[in-house]
Design an enzyme around this catalytic site. Structure first.
Site, mmCIF file in Angstrom:
data_model
loop_
_atom_site.group_PDB
_atom_site.id
_atom_site.type_symbol
_atom_site.label_atom_id
_atom_site.label_comp_id
_atom_site.label_asym_id
_atom_site.label_seq_id
_atom_site.Cartn_x
_atom_site.Cartn_y
_atom_site.Cartn_z
ATOM 1 N N GLY A 17 20.585 -34.240 6.415
ATOM 2 C CA GLY A 17 19.576 -35.258 6.726
ATOM 3 C C GLY A 17 19.749 -36.568 5.999
ATOM 4 O O GLY A 17 18.782 -37.302 5.782
ATOM 5 N N LYS A 40 27.154 -47.628 6.776
ATOM 6 C CA LYS A 40 27.838 -46.336 6.870
ATOM 7 C C LYS A 40 29.330 -46.635 6.766
ATOM 8 O O LYS A 40 29.988 -46.950 7.764
ATOM 9 C CB LYS A 40 27.515 -45.662 8.202
ATOM 10 C CG LYS A 40 28.196 -44.308 8.405
ATOM 11 C CD LYS A 40 27.429 -43.192 7.740
ATOM 12 C CE LYS A 40 28.030 -41.848 8.119
ATOM 13 N NZ LYS A 40 27.232 -40.720 7.610
#
Length: 217
Positions: A17, A40
């Protein structure tokens, strides 16, 4: 108090998560008027749209936070993208490409210069290899950001979380704490309740938050 330029969100494993926690942090900061952005560095499992690779975590976080970055900024928010859903080093090798750590650091520096806080999400756990001899932990050391660890609540999480915390400390990284994320819809038992207390006690850290299972996600 020292200004915080960013936060690195890591996890005890893949699928715990990290993206949800990154989105939560981003939304919380932006709701307080802080200009926060998501990054990211390495994204595997991308989908091809025309000639462009779409980074799913970036799209999800942007959607949840209600932001629509420019194409240039979107590219820098996820500079290394691969189609194969596997470890970054293998995805790069299978696609006959090489992950450039300097490129990642330049992208982070560009984002940091233009935003108050950068929420950086890792891939997999901290020892996941980016290159054959370069792990996610090495990237975390290069970025020098304080770390949030995302962990599961259930059986096995004590060992995984304590090992992660130990390696982070050996790398001399600042640990902000642990977020427990209920990625699956399971009834909370005495095991989960005790796991949180044990992680805090043996890990010499704090549980920052416990996120419930959200069916819509």
């Amino acid at each position: 108090m020292k200004k915080m330029n960013g936060i690195f969100v890591t996890g005890t494993d893949t699928g715990v998560g990290k993206t949800i926690v990154s989105a939560t942090l981003l939304c919380a900061l932006r709701s307080k008027g802080i200009d926060a952005v998501y990054m990211k560095p390495v994204q595997t499992g991308c989908r091809l749209h025309g000639k462009r690779l779409i980074a799913p975590d970036l799209e999800m976080v942007s959607s949840l936070a209600g932001i629509n970055p420019s194409e240039k900024e979107r590219q820098l928010m996820a500079p290394c993208r691969f189609r194969m859903a596997c470890s970054p080093h293998l995805a790069a090798e299978l696609e006959r490409r090489k992950i450039s750590v300097p490129e990642i650091l330049r992208a982070y520096a560009w984002l940091k210069k233009r935003h108050e806080v950068v929420i950086v999400e890792g891939a997999g756990g901290i020892l996941t290899p980016i290159l054959r001899q370069y792990s996610m932990l090495n990237l975390m050391q290069a970025l020098k950001l304080p770390v949030v660890v995302v962990a599961r609540p259930g059986l096995g999480t004590i060992n995984h979380t304590l090992l992660t915390l130990r390696e982070l400390r050996r790398a001399k990284l600042n640990i902000l704490g642990v977020v427990i994320n209920h990625a699956v819809n399971e009834r909370k038992t005495v095991i989960e309740k005790d796991n949180l207390k044990t992680i805090e006690r043996l890990g010499r850290t704090r549980i920052i938050a416990e996120l419930p299972f959200i069916q819509e996600l």
